[in-house]
Design an enzyme around this catalytic site. Structure first.
Site, mmCIF file in Angstrom:
data_model
loop_
_atom_site.group_PDB
_atom_site.id
_atom_site.type_symbol
_atom_site.label_atom_id
_atom_site.label_comp_id
_atom_site.label_asym_id
_atom_site.label_seq_id
_atom_site.Cartn_x
_atom_site.Cartn_y
_atom_site.Cartn_z
ATOM 1 N N ALA A 114 -3.209 -6.881 5.149
ATOM 2 C CA ALA A 114 -3.128 -5.500 4.647
ATOM 3 C C ALA A 114 -1.667 -5.166 5.421
ATOM 4 O O ALA A 114 -1.148 -5.655 5.935
ATOM 5 C CB ALA A 114 -4.236 -4.752 5.307
ATOM 6 N N LYS A 115 -1.330 -3.820 4.833
ATOM 7 C CA LYS A 115 -0.131 -3.384 5.229
ATOM 8 C C LYS A 115 0.003 -1.902 4.928
ATOM 9 O O LYS A 115 -0.576 -1.262 3.974
ATOM 10 C CB LYS A 115 1.111 -4.052 4.632
#
Ligand code: NAD
Length: 425
Positions: A114-115
Site C-alpha cells: 500500500a502507499k
C-alpha cells in the site's frame, strides 16, 4: 481472459505508474504468469481519495488532497509509507503501492502493498498545522487502515513524530492504545530498536552477498554514496565500520570525494554542524552527477528517483549498484548496465531492510514483547541474505538482471497466494 497492454504507449512514457505496470508485464512473460492473475495484479485492489480540511495558524483553513492506495492483500495486511510532498500524484502513489507488494513478497514477510500521500508542502507548514493535517488525514483514511488491514509508515517528509500522531489519533477513536496501526514510531510508544538504521543495514547485507558471489572481498572495496540522509548517512557509517572505504558522498548541496577514503566520523560531524557534507575539509569538491560516475567499486544511490539514465549509464565505473533509493535507475539504463556486466541490486531488494524491521516492529507491538537490537539485526541479516540468494538464483536461471530475478521471486509468491485464495464470490 487476456490482458490488453499498450506496450508502445507505456514504453514512451516516463509516468511511474506506466513504468510499474511495464515491469510487471515483462516479468509476467518471463515466469509465464496466467493472463487472469496478470490482470488481477496489474491494478490496485482499492484506491481512496480524500479531501483533508486543515485549520491553519492564521485562523483560516485549507483543503489538501490525499490518497491511500492498497495494491494487494493476498499475503496479508497491506503495508506502505505515507508521503507528504507537493509533487505527490495518484499515479505515483499507485506505483509505490505496487512496488511495496513486490518488496514485502521478496523478503517474504506476510504483508501486501500500500502507499499513501498528501499533496502539501510540509516545509512551509508549522508543526501545529502538520499535526492538524496528520490527524485529519488519519481520520479520513481510518476506514481502511488498522493493524490487521493496512499499516502505514514514514516516507518522504513524514517522521516518527508524525507516526506518533497517527497512532494517537487512531487509538483515541477506538478508546485504547493501538500501536500496531503504524510503524516507524518513536521507541517510547512501541517503536522498534534498529528501525532507524534498518534500510542502510539491509542494503549493506545485500552488498556483502553481492561481493561474495562476485568473488571480491569487502576489505578496501570503494563505495560512492549519493544522498546523505537516513539511508545514505547510515550506510556510510555502517559500511566504513565494516571495512568498506567510502570515497565519495553527496547531498542536495553538493558532494565531496577522496580517492583514499573519507573520514566518515568527521563527515557526519560536519553534516550535523553545517547541514551538508559540502565543504568538508580533506576532500575534493564534486557535484552530485560526479558522484555517480566516481571511480569506485560500489555505487549507492540514496537520494532521488531517475538519476541513472541512458546518458550516464555508460560512464558509471562501479561494478555493483545498490539502490537504497526507490526508482533511481531508468529502464534503458538498466539494459545498458546489464550489458556492461554491472550488477544492479534493485530497490525492492536493496532498500527492503526498512519494511522488514517495520514488520518486526508490528510483530513486537502485537505480542507486546520487545526484542534486543542484536536479535533484530540478526533476523534482518537472515531475511536479506535469503532474498538476495533467491533473486540471484532466478536471475541466473533466466539469464536476466537482478531486478527481473527479484521480480520473478516476488510476483510468483503473490500470484501463488492469489491463486490459492481463489476468486470470491
Ligand atoms: P532523507 O530525506 O533522510 O535523505 C535524502 C537525502 O538526499 C538527503 O541527504 C538530501 O540532501 C539528499 N538529496 C536531496 N536532493 C538531492 C539531490 N538533488 N542530489 C543529491 N542528494 C539529494 O531520505 P531517506 O529516508 O534517506 O530516503 C532516501 C531514499 O531512500 C528515497 O528514495 C526513499 O524512498 C528511499 N528509502 C528510504 C527508506 C528509509 O527507511 N529511510 C526505506 C526505503 C527506501
Amino acid at each position: 481472459m487476456s490482458v490488453s497492454v499498450d506496450r508502445s504507449a507505456a514504453a514512451a512514457s516516463d509516468n511511474v505508474w506506466d513504468m510499474a505496470q511495464r515491469q510487471l508485464d515483462e516479468v509476467a512473460k518471463l515466469i509465464g504468469l496466467s493472463d487472469a492473475i496478470h490482470q488481477y495484479l496489474r491494478v490496485p485492489k482499492r484506491v481512496l481519495e480524500v479531501s483533508v480540511p486543515v485549520k491553519m495558524d492564521n485562523g483560516g483553513f485549507r483543503m489538501y488532497p490525499g490518497y491511500r492506495v492498497q495494491h494487494n492483500m493476498s499475503r496479508g495486511p497491506s503495508k506502505g509509507g505515507i508521503r507528504f510532498h507537493p509533487d505527490v500524484t495518484l499515479d505515483e502513489v499507485k506505483a509505490l503501492a505496487m512496488w511495496m507488494t513486490w518488496k514485502c513478497a521478496l523478503v517474504n514477510i506476510p504483508f501486501g502493498g500500500a502507499k499513501g500521500g498528501v499533496i502539501c508542502d510540509p516545509k512551509s507548514m508549522s508543526l501545529q498545522e502538520l499535526e492538524n493535517l496528520t490527524r485529519r488525514f488519519t481520520t479520513e483514511i481510518s476506514i481502511i487502515i488498522g493493524p490487521e488491514k493496512d499499516i502505514p509508515a514514514p516516507d518522504v517528509y513524514t517522521t516518527p513524530q508524525i507516526m506518533a500522531w497517527i497512532m494517537d489519533t487512531f487509538s483515541m477513536q477506538h478508546g485504547y492504545s493501538i500501536p500496531g496501526v503504524v510503524t516507524g514510531k518513536p521507541l517510547a510508544i512501541g517503536g522498534s530498536l534498529g528501525r532507524d538504521k534498518a534500510t542502510a543495514r539491509g542494503c549493506m547485507y545485500v552488498i556483502d552477498e553481492a561481493i561474495k558471489v562476485l568473488n571480491r572481498s569487502i576489505e578496501g572495496t570503494r563505495v560512492a554514496i549519493q544522498g546523505f540522509g537516513n539511508a545514505g548517512l547510515h550506510a556510510a557509517e555502517l559500511m566504513s565500520k565494516r571495512g568498506y572505504v567510502i570515497v565519495a558522498a553527496s547531498d542536495s548541496r553538493g558532494g565531496v570525494a577522496n580517492a583514499k577514503g573519507l573520514d566518515i566520523a568527521g563527515l557526519i560531524a560536519h553534516k550535523a554542524e553545517t547541514g551538508s557534507v559540502a565543504g568538508f575539509s580533506g576532500a575534493e569538491r564534486v557535484t552530485n552527477a560526479d558522484v555517480l560516475e566516481y571511480d569506485c567499486d560500489v555505487l549507492v544511490p540514496a537520494a532521488l528517483e531517475k538519476v541513472i539514465t541512458r546518458e550516464n549509464a555508460p560512464r558509471i565505473r562501479a561494478k555493483i549498484i545498490a539502490e537504497a533509493a526507490n526508482g533511481p535507475t531508468l529502464p534503458e539504463a538498466d539494459d545498458i548496465l546489464f550489458e556492461r556486466g554491472v550488477m544492479v541490486l534493485p530497490d525492492i531488494l536493496a532498500n527492503a531492510g526498512g519494511v522488514t524491521v517495520s514488520y518486526f516492529e508490528w510483530v513486537q507491538d502485537l505480542q507486546e514483547n520487545f526484542w534486543e537490537e542484536n536479535e533484530i539485526n540478526d533476523r534482518l541479516r537472515r531475511k536479506m541474505t535469503r532474498a538476495f540468494n533467491e533473486a540471484y538464483e532466478q536471475s541466473q536461471r533466466h539469464g536476466v538482471n537482478m531486478r527481473k530475478g527479484a521480480y520473478a521471486v516476488a510476483v510468483d509468491r503473490v500470484a501463488e497466494a492469489t491463486k490459492l485464495r481463489g476468486l470470491y464470490p
